[in-house]
Design a protein around this motif. Structure first.
Motif, short mmCIF file in Angstrom:
data_model
loop_
_atom_site.label_atom_id
_atom_site.label_comp_id
_atom_site.label_asym_id
_atom_site.label_seq_id
_atom_site.Cartn_x
_atom_site.Cartn_y
_atom_site.Cartn_z
N ASP A 187 0.83 -1.19 0.00
CA ASP A 187 0.00 0.00 0.00
C ASP A 187 0.88 1.26 0.00
N GLY A 189 0.53 3.63 -2.66
CA GLY A 189 -0.03 4.47 -3.71
C GLY A 189 0.05 5.96 -3.42
N TYR A 193 2.17 8.75 -5.47
CA TYR A 193 1.48 9.91 -6.04
C TYR A 193 2.17 11.22 -5.63
N CYS A 283 -3.22 2.08 -11.58
CA CYS A 283 -2.89 3.12 -10.60
C CYS A 283 -1.60 3.88 -10.93
N THR A 288 -2.32 7.98 -12.45
CA THR A 288 -1.28 8.98 -12.16
C THR A 288 -1.01 9.86 -13.36
N PHE A 325 -8.34 9.65 -3.92
CA PHE A 325 -8.24 8.31 -4.51
C PHE A 325 -6.98 7.59 -4.01
N PHE A 326 -5.84 8.25 -4.07
CA PHE A 326 -4.61 7.57 -3.70
C PHE A 326 -4.50 7.37 -2.19
N GLU A 329 -6.32 4.15 -1.82
CA GLU A 329 -6.01 3.18 -2.87
C GLU A 329 -6.17 1.73 -2.41
N TYR A 332 -9.50 0.61 -3.11
CA TYR A 332 -9.75 0.39 -4.53
C TYR A 332 -9.40 -1.03 -4.94
#
Length: 527
Positions: A187, A189, A193, A283, A288, A325-326, A329, A332
């Motif tokens: 994890d 993300g 980002y 992702c 991105t 969102f990130f 993530e 998701y």
């Protein structure tokens, strides 16, 4: 008083739209379910929470972890007729594989060469030259393979890949697969980002100091989309053969139809040298590249027109959404995109090309259509967009909270109303999921989709109503989330059977009960 006067369907827009779309795609979705055997996949979109296998009632006699007389949802299948097979495994894949790349190029061409007007595209090109001639002319005008596009695409792909591998992050697990596998992720993300956006800011400063600008991406965006198409189609071909001959897990199969297998994919969770392919395409690349393009288009607008409040609203709301969102993530990784869609043209080409070409089209359009909104409208749109993002995140966190606590928590100040649904997966094991029917999930089964629609409209409306172009993403999102809502409902019905019918009845409770819950609710507890 205003809320009490709202019609019942005001709280269920996603469900109403899904029911309309349901009649158009029912057979196709059933076939996708059969191909993936996803009836036994643990769900995040269906408000489920993974718990220990066979969590029977206290004091009950259990067999293999399952209490005797416990009702277990058994899987079902659907066999295609010949007309269905031809339509959904030959005609539909062939149409999408051949038409989707052309649609993305036409979208760019309309935005940059036709002043964002589809009518101008139709009258000046389709009517005058014909559709085929127009497409051939557009593709012929694009230098697809050149040092710039190759260095840009492969350079960024390498950068994103290194971040995915090297940036640390806690262990996260996805839902159990039909074969009983549990995908494991790192994890990282949000960290990737932030590093990407900071790197982009530094690169922009460096280029500006030397008389250059990253807005060259805007100037040569047609070439980039053309090269991305070739790059992505080749990746999908590699994934087709990998899943067929060197699958990473048991969650793979082929239909004997190479066209459909290329389109849909042959493997659910492919990994190449330990790298999760869908995390990369969805992702690290697709989701991105989108914010990078938004920033590039905003910078181009600033270079041409100076500060424009409409572009600021459009850019800020999208960046706010990306950040959310990130941050989320890991959640998701439990959605239908990851747990049901195989790594083929449908999802991988979509993330590598479709996101870049369509999702950022609002910002692309705004470059040549500056609009001064004024302080009042700017503040209103920012407020609506921010609140929509918060509601969307709040709904996801309610689901996450119930999952992490195994239902031992409070939702809006009350113990959550849940259903513990037992179901059998493909290898014969019995699993249990928690279906949440409280909070936003008690208002409607996909209430958070309404917030996402409203957010997309808030960042599209700054383009005003001269052309349809700024609303292409919003229209697409209506179709996508309606389709996804129905796919999720069908999957969960086949997976949970009677438990899902119980949940549907609970989640369609009266509006008055929802309003009573809201009166004593506490604000969201964001991590």
């Amino acid at each position: 008083m205003f809320l009490k006067e709202l019609p019942d369907y005001a709280f269920s827009l996603a469900e109403v739209t899904a029911e309309i779309f349901k009649r158009l795609v029912a057979v196709q979705v059933q076939q996708l379910i059969m191909q993936l055997r996803s009836r036994s996949v643990g769900s995040s979109d269906d408000k489920s929470a993974k718990v220990a296998n066979g969590n029977g009632d206290s004091g009950a006699t259990c067999t293999n972890g399952v209490a005797k007389n416990t009702i277990i949802a058994e899987p079902t299948t659907h066999i295609l007729s010949w007309p269905e097979y031809v339509l959904y495994q030959i005609v539909t894949p062939l149409f999408l594989i051949t038409c989707s790349p052309n649609f993305i190029i036409l979208l760019w061409f309309t935005c940059t060469k036709c002043d964002g007007s589809f009518m101008k595209l139709y009258n000046d090109h389709f009517v005058k030259d014909g559709v085929v001639t127009t497409l051939v002319s557009i593709w012929s005008s694009i230098s697809i393979i050149n040092p710039f596009t190759l260095c840009l695409i492969y350079g960024y792909a390498l950068f994103a890949l290194l971040l995915q591998i090297m940036v640390p992050g806690p262990r996260a697990e996805g839902p159990v697969t039909p074969k009983g596998n549990v995908p494991v992720y790192k994890d990282n993300g949000f960290s990737c980002y932030v590093i990407t956006m900071v790197t982009f800011a530094g690169l922009t400063y460096y280029l500006k100091q030397h008389g250059m600008s990253p807005t060259i991406v805007y100037d040569r965006f047609g070439e980039i989309l053309g090269a991305l198409n070739i790059f992505s189609l080749l990746i999908c071909l590699v994934l087709y053969f990998k899943g067929k001959y060197m699958p990473s897990t048991e969650d793979n199969s082929t239909t004997g139809n190479p066209l459909f297998d290329y389109y849909w994919g042959t493997e659910l969770y492919p990994r190449i040298f330990g790298v999760d392919v869908k995390v990369f395409t969805n992702c690290r690349f697709g989701m991105t590249v989108w914010p990078l393009l938004v920033c590039i288009f905003a910078l181009k607008s600033y270079e041409l027109h100076g500060f424009v409040d409409s572009m600021f609203v459009c850019t800020f709301l999208q960046m706010f959404y990306f950040t959310k969102f990130f941050w989320w993530e890991a959640g998701y990784m439990g959605t239908i995109d990851i747990m049901m869609d195989r790594a083929g043209f449908y999802i991988c080409w979509g993330c590598l090309v479709y996101i870049a070409g369509l999702y950022g089209s609002v910002s692309l359009y705004m470059v040549n259509h500056p609009v001064q909104l004024g302080v009042g409208l700017t503040a209103l749109l920012l407020t609506v967009g921010i609140l929509s993002t918060i509601v969307n995140f709040w709904a996801d966190m309610q689901k996450q909270q119930v999952r992490n606590s195994n239902g031992n928590c409070l939702i809006w100040g009350k113990k959550p109303d849940i259903i513990r649904a037992k179901y059998r997966i493909e290898n014969g094991d019995v699993k249990e999921s928690i279906l949440l029917a409280s909070g936003f999930w008690g208002i409607s089964r996909h209430f958070h989709y309404n917030a996402e629609w409203l957010l997309a409209f808030a960042w599209s409306v700054p383009g005003l109503f001269e052309n349809v172009m700024p609303y292409v993403y919003f229209i697409w999102l209506l179709i996508l989330l309606s389709h996804r809502s129905f796919r999720d409902d069908t999957k969960c019905h086949n997976k949970y059977k009677q438990y899902w019918e119980q949940y549907r009845q609970k989640s369609s409770g009266s509006k008055e009960m929802v309003l009573q819950e809201l009166k004593g609710s506490s604000p969201p507890n964001f991590p």
